[in-house]
Motif scaffolding. Structure first.
Motif, mmCIF file in Angstrom:
data_model
loop_
_atom_site.group_PDB
_atom_site.id
_atom_site.type_symbol
_atom_site.label_atom_id
_atom_site.label_comp_id
_atom_site.label_asym_id
_atom_site.label_seq_id
_atom_site.Cartn_x
_atom_site.Cartn_y
_atom_site.Cartn_z
ATOM 1 N N LEU A 258 11.774 10.682 -7.541
ATOM 2 C CA LEU A 258 11.483 9.244 -7.581
ATOM 3 C C LEU A 258 11.978 8.553 -6.315
ATOM 4 N N ALA A 259 13.165 8.937 -5.854
ATOM 5 C CA ALA A 259 13.708 8.324 -4.639
ATOM 6 C C ALA A 259 12.834 8.647 -3.432
ATOM 7 N N GLU A 260 12.323 9.871 -3.366
ATOM 8 C CA GLU A 260 11.446 10.241 -2.256
ATOM 9 C C GLU A 260 10.129 9.471 -2.332
ATOM 10 N N THR A 261 9.601 9.316 -3.545
ATOM 11 C CA THR A 261 8.382 8.521 -3.714
ATOM 12 C C THR A 261 8.615 7.080 -3.260
ATOM 13 N N ALA A 262 9.770 6.531 -3.625
ATOM 14 C CA ALA A 262 10.100 5.166 -3.207
ATOM 15 C C ALA A 262 10.179 5.065 -1.687
ATOM 16 N N ARG A 263 10.744 6.100 -1.050
ATOM 17 C CA ARG A 263 10.839 6.087 0.414
ATOM 18 C C ARG A 263 9.448 6.064 1.047
ATOM 19 N N LEU A 264 8.530 6.869 0.514
ATOM 20 C CA LEU A 264 7.170 6.892 1.045
ATOM 21 C C LEU A 264 6.464 5.557 0.803
ATOM 22 N N LEU A 265 6.686 4.975 -0.377
ATOM 23 C CA LEU A 265 6.071 3.685 -0.682
ATOM 24 C C LEU A 265 6.611 2.579 0.219
ATOM 25 N N ASP A 266 7.833 2.755 0.702
ATOM 26 C CA ASP A 266 8.387 1.784 1.645
ATOM 27 C C ASP A 266 7.524 1.736 2.902
ATOM 28 N N GLY A 267 7.101 2.913 3.379
ATOM 29 C CA GLY A 267 6.218 2.949 4.540
ATOM 30 C C GLY A 267 4.862 2.341 4.244
ATOM 31 N N VAL A 268 4.306 2.670 3.067
ATOM 32 C CA VAL A 268 3.026 2.084 2.660
ATOM 33 C C VAL A 268 3.145 0.562 2.589
ATOM 34 N N SER A 269 4.255 0.101 2.023
ATOM 35 C CA SER A 269 4.478 -1.333 1.879
ATOM 36 C C SER A 269 4.543 -2.025 3.236
ATOM 37 N N SER A 270 5.198 -1.386 4.210
ATOM 38 C CA SER A 270 5.317 -1.998 5.538
ATOM 39 C C SER A 270 3.949 -2.213 6.165
ATOM 40 N N VAL A 271 3.065 -1.214 6.022
ATOM 41 C CA VAL A 271 1.712 -1.345 6.572
ATOM 42 C C VAL A 271 0.944 -2.444 5.836
ATOM 43 N N ALA A 272 1.028 -2.428 4.499
ATOM 44 C CA ALA A 272 0.301 -3.418 3.700
ATOM 45 C C ALA A 272 0.810 -4.831 3.969
#
Length: 502
Positions: A258-272
């Motif tokens: 879950l923590a790794e998924t959150a880390r990846l979503l952080d990058g997605v969020s920055s782009v969005a």
């Protein structure tokens, strides 16, 4: 109550004693390689250096509640500060919520700072009083006041970064909590490694249990907050019930995943969010203070998810990072063309031509009383006022231009005052300024920011609204005083009937 301390390591940490720790039989810890544990000190170095979290040669404020995570961070940074090239200061916020226990936490952190040879700063936050004045939930208000206090301490010591001890467990818990409330990528990414306001999370990849093992091996104690065992709180239920169930039934390493998924979503969020920021500027129209107005036709050209992200960006602009609103909630309001309160004091309205995001708790600052000089341009509270003697020119008269006849200097710009009265040009007689502002539908929160031009005899002009009858130049006047006002932002309430025309 503090945790047990199984032993004491040599060196700096031998001196760490506290009246809140229970002494037990001391033993030497096994070498790290024998323990099969992660090398947390090296993990911290990699995190700090890899993401450049600490200012090189500068100062970092270490937020420390006295709990295990923040004590571990303080002890690690104290040991590594020479290698990391930083000065560290320990900062503690006493929220005053748990009486004597809160005071004992503060004393414990003070002792910890002495033992680690770190400078210590503290602030008290009156959560109960803040809730009485402004409302909000206990956790929400405590969090906001905590970060305000940390920023104040950072300013006091010249710290360029504020480090908090959020862990991978915190990130996993936040993902699950925000998933349940319908959050988007930003909410699902949990605590970010680095925030725009200087807050950094160097421990975000570490596990809570590993940090406590590290403390035990070195004989270091910490404080336990009993509320962390209270299952009435949703986060505690996730920590004590949901995650253990997921570990037992789905994946024993679910927290890491879950923590790794959150880390990846952080990058997605920055782009969005970068795309949403561009969309916000494209859709934005002139708005009063405390509100953001969006052109509904422009917003309609975006994908449904992008529309929600743009509105979320407008919300963050108004209320900051501390009060996130779920994208699912925003989507429901937009799709149903409704008026809804998204959070205490935060309203989203869908009108025929625009979307309005309002911070109903916003209060415009009073304008400092300032004397205007002829031939000069004066800045007041974000406004600009240019004053000159000139010939009358009907072609340039407008909402933000006043042409004055006889005045009794000095001319001053200020906010409205209790008891203010004036005679609106072209009106039937004298009026209270407060009644005039109500009739003109100037929001109460915006009224302190409306400039009032006056001389010794009283009000001459409500900038952007109406001249006083006394200020109108005589017919045939060859010279007038012209004042051109430039507001901080475009004003949406333009009303041609309010302009002075001869």
């Amino acid at each position: 109550m503090s945790n047990e301390r199984p032993g004491a390591d040599s060196g700096l940490f031998d001196a760490l004693e506290s009246p809140f720790s229970f002494p037990v039989r001391k033993r030497r810890p096994r070498p790290m390689a024998e323990q099969g544990e992660p090398d947390l000190l090296e993990e911290l170095v990699r995190a700090v250096e890899g993401d450049r979290l600490f200012p090189a040669g500068g100062t970092v404020l270490l937020a420390c509640s006295g709990g295990g995570d923040s004590v571990a961070m303080a002890a690690m940074v104290a040991r590594l500060r020479g290698r990391l090239g930083v000065e560290a200061v320990l900062g503690h916020v006493n929220h005053g919520l748990r009486g004597r226990s809160a005071d004992e936490d503060e004393a414990f952190v003070r002792d910890l700072a002495d033992s680690l040879e770190l400078d210590f700063r503290r602030r008290r936050a009156d959560v109960a009083e803040e809730r009485r004045l402004r409302g909000g939930g206990v956790m929400e208000v405590a969090r906001r006041l905590r970060y305000e206090a940390l920023r104040a301490m950072a300013d006091e010591v010249g710290a360029e970064a504020i480090a908090t001890a959020h862990t991978a467990d915190d990130r996993a818990e936040t993902l699950l909590l925000n998933l349940a409330r319908g959050a988007g990528p930003r909410g699902l990414s949990g605590p970010r490694v680095r925030r725009d306001d200087g807050v950094v999370r160097p421990m975000i990849a570490m596990r809570r249990g590993d940090l406590r093992d590290w403390l035990r091996e070195r004989g270091l104690g910490w404080r336990e907050d009993r509320s962390n065992e209270d299952r009435r709180f949703r986060r505690v239920k996730v920590r004590k019930e949901l995650i253990p169930w997921l570990e037992a039934n789905l994946n024993p390493r679910v927290v890491e995943r879950l923590a790794e998924t959150a880390r990846l979503l952080d990058g997605v969020s920055s782009v969005a969010e970068a795309d949403a920021a561009a969309g916000l500027e494209r859709a934005r129209v002139a708005s009063p203070a405390g509100e953001t107005w969006l052109d509904r036709a422009v917003l309609a050209t975006y994908h449904r998810a992008s529309r929600c992200m743009i509105v979320a960006a407008a919300l963050r602009e108004l209320i900051g990072e501390g009060r996130p609103v779920a994208l699912a909630r925003i989507d429901a309001v937009l799709e149903r063309d409704r008026d809804a309160q998204l959070a205490p004091g935060i309203r989203l309205r869908v009108l025929d031509e625009r979307i309005v995001v309002s911070n109903e708790q916003f209060q415009q600052d009073e304008l400092a009383e300032t004397t205007l000089a002829i031939g000069a341009t004066i800045e007041v509270g974000g406004w600009s006022f240019q004053v000159e003697r000139a010939c009358p020119d009907p072609a340039i008269r407008g909402r933000w231009v006043a042409e004055l006849g006889e005045v009794d200097p000095p001319l001053t710009i200020r906010s409205r005052r209790a008891g203010d009265r004036f005679r609106p040009a072209g009106g039937p007689g004298e009026r209270k300024l407060s009644d005039y502002m109500i009739d003109r539908k100037i929001p109460k929160r915006s009224r302190p920011g409306v400039p009032v031009l006056s001389d010794r005899k009283g009000i001459l002009w409500i900038a952007g609204h109406r001249l006083d009858e006394r200020a109108i130049p005589e017919k045939g006047a060859r010279e007038i005083i012209r004042i051109v006002a430039m507001p901080p932002k475009g004003d949406p309430h333009e009303d041609r009937e309010d302009e002075h025309k001869e």
